[in-house]
Scaffold this active site. Structure first.
Site, PDB file in Angstrom:
ATOM      1  N   ASP A 133       0.842  -1.201   0.000  1.00  0.00           N
ATOM      2  CA  ASP A 133       0.000   0.000   0.000  1.00  0.00           C
ATOM      3  C   ASP A 133       0.878   1.252   0.000  1.00  0.00           C
ATOM      4  O   ASP A 133       1.785   1.378   0.828  1.00  0.00           O
ATOM      5  CB  ASP A 133      -0.896  -0.017   1.239  1.00  0.00           C
ATOM      6  CG  ASP A 133      -1.967   1.051   1.211  1.00  0.00           C
ATOM      7  OD1 ASP A 133      -2.349   1.485   0.101  1.00  0.00           O
ATOM      8  OD2 ASP A 133      -2.443   1.444   2.292  1.00  0.00           O
ATOM      9  N   HIS A 134       0.619   2.160  -0.927  1.00  0.00           N
ATOM     10  CA  HIS A 134       1.358   3.429  -1.019  1.00  0.00           C
ATOM     11  C   HIS A 134       2.872   3.201  -1.024  1.00  0.00           C
ATOM     12  O   HIS A 134       3.605   3.799  -0.228  1.00  0.00           O
ATOM     13  CB  HIS A 134       0.953   4.374   0.121  1.00  0.00           C
ATOM     14  CG  HIS A 134      -0.449   4.856   0.019  1.00  0.00           C
ATOM     15  ND1 HIS A 134      -0.849   5.790  -0.917  1.00  0.00           N
ATOM     16  CD2 HIS A 134      -1.555   4.529   0.718  1.00  0.00           C
ATOM     17  CE1 HIS A 134      -2.147   6.014  -0.784  1.00  0.00           C
ATOM     18  NE2 HIS A 134      -2.603   5.249   0.194  1.00  0.00           N
TER      19      HIS A 134
ATOM     20  N   ASP B 148       3.052   4.746  -5.434  1.00  0.00           N
ATOM     21  CA  ASP B 148       2.419   6.042  -5.185  1.00  0.00           C
ATOM     22  C   ASP B 148       3.379   7.176  -5.523  1.00  0.00           C
ATOM     23  O   ASP B 148       4.290   7.494  -4.761  1.00  0.00           O
ATOM     24  CB  ASP B 148       1.975   6.140  -3.720  1.00  0.00           C
ATOM     25  CG  ASP B 148       1.145   7.394  -3.455  1.00  0.00           C
ATOM     26  OD1 ASP B 148       1.011   8.232  -4.373  1.00  0.00           O
ATOM     27  OD2 ASP B 148       0.633   7.541  -2.334  1.00  0.00           O
TER      28      ASP B 148
ATOM     29  N   HIS C 115      -7.936  10.035   3.640  1.00  0.00           N
ATOM     30  CA  HIS C 115      -7.438   9.021   4.559  1.00  0.00           C
ATOM     31  C   HIS C 115      -7.745   9.394   6.008  1.00  0.00           C
ATOM     32  O   HIS C 115      -7.616  10.548   6.407  1.00  0.00           O
ATOM     33  CB  HIS C 115      -5.926   8.854   4.409  1.00  0.00           C
ATOM     34  CG  HIS C 115      -5.505   8.259   3.111  1.00  0.00           C
ATOM     35  ND1 HIS C 115      -4.938   9.000   2.100  1.00  0.00           N
ATOM     36  CD2 HIS C 115      -5.582   6.993   2.636  1.00  0.00           C
ATOM     37  CE1 HIS C 115      -4.669   8.214   1.076  1.00  0.00           C
ATOM     38  NE2 HIS C 115      -5.054   6.987   1.376  1.00  0.00           N
TER      39      HIS C 115
ATOM     40  N   GLY D 104      -8.964   5.748   1.138  1.00  0.00           N
ATOM     41  CA  GLY D 104      -9.581   6.638   2.115  1.00  0.00           C
ATOM     42  C   GLY D 104     -11.030   6.315   2.388  1.00  0.00           C
ATOM     43  O   GLY D 104     -11.843   7.226   2.595  1.00  0.00           O
TER      44      GLY D 104
ATOM     45  N   SER E  93     -12.296   4.542   4.966  1.00  0.00           N
ATOM     46  CA  SER E  93     -12.630   4.182   6.346  1.00  0.00           C
ATOM     47  C   SER E  93     -13.762   5.005   6.941  1.00  0.00           C
ATOM     48  O   SER E  93     -14.662   4.473   7.577  1.00  0.00           O
ATOM     49  CB  SER E  93     -11.386   4.306   7.230  1.00  0.00           C
ATOM     50  OG  SER E  93     -10.370   3.448   6.780  1.00  0.00           O
TER      51      SER E  93
END
Length: 222
Positions: free
Chosen positions: A79-80, A101, A175, A204, A206
């Site tokens: 991730d990222h 990213d 995020h 983002g 959540s």
């Protein structure tokens, strides 16, 4: 079963459904996420941040073992992903997908750096996700929300030039915890969806709300 994120999201895009990608920082997180996926008979993407574990290669070794023994399709995704070295470490760890990213770089630099990693990853049978536009932080939502939304007119060119398998888009999410009420630009999502041929990813999620996420899934997010 251990598969690539491309394999999971190509099916999701064709079937018009969404796949969850929780961040897992420990073995316990991963086991809980897989248990939930198996109970629901749903595919899952295990997202891992490079700094989540002190030894990503060791961490990857037992994540891949868990995924291989799972009854549902499982992808392990960086991730990222930051530096080139971080991405290479994830490849050595056995991850089946990497997110590169470069969303804060100028467009041509973003394209150049992502393209270089796509060549390496694809040679190893690993899929690649990259971000166009930039998903900011929820606590700075008033500023970050509109600062770098994905340009639909640029999206096709970006996918064509980089050769990525999945495109992460900025359409109004952020995020972490939101300071303010999230509102998504679904018209922008439609334009991007019509322009590109690869599955779309939403970061983002959540605090974005179930209704927003369900609508985003129905309207093009995989």
């Amino acid at each position: 079963m251990l598969v690539t994120m491309k394999e999971i999201l190509d099916r999701a895009s064709a079937g018009n459904y969404g796949v969850a990608a929780p961040n897992v920082n420990t073995e316990l997180d991963a086991r809980c996420a897989l248990e939930a996926a198996e109970e629901l008979n749903a595919p899952i993407i295990l997202d891992v941040g490079y700094s989540a574990n002190p030894d990503i290669v060791f961490y990857g070794s037992f994540l891949t073992r868990l995924a291989e023994s799972s009854s549902v399709p499982v992808a392990i995704n960086l991730d990222h992903g930051g530096s080139y070295d971080e991405v290479m470490a994830a490849l050595r760890a056995g991850f089946t997908s990497v997110m590169v990213d470069r969303s804060v770089l100028p467009y041509e630099e973003n394209v150049k750096e992502v393209s270089e990693i796509v060549k390496v990853a694809h040679a190893m049978g690993v899929s690649v996700e990259a971000e166009l536009g930039h998903v900011g932080q929820g606590l700075q939502y008033a500023v970050d929300r509109d600062a770098a939304l994905t340009d639909p007119a640029q999206a096709k060119d970006y996918c064509d030039k980089t050769g990525i398998d999945m495109l992460a888009v900025a359409i109004g999410t952020a995020h972490g915890e939101y300071k303010g009420t999230p509102y998504l630009d679904f018209d922008r999502l439609h334009q991007i969806f019509d322009a590109v041929k690869v599955p779309l990813v939403l970061h983002g999620g959540s605090g974005t709300g179930d209704e927003n996420l369900a609508k985003a899934t129905r309207e093009g997010i995989s």
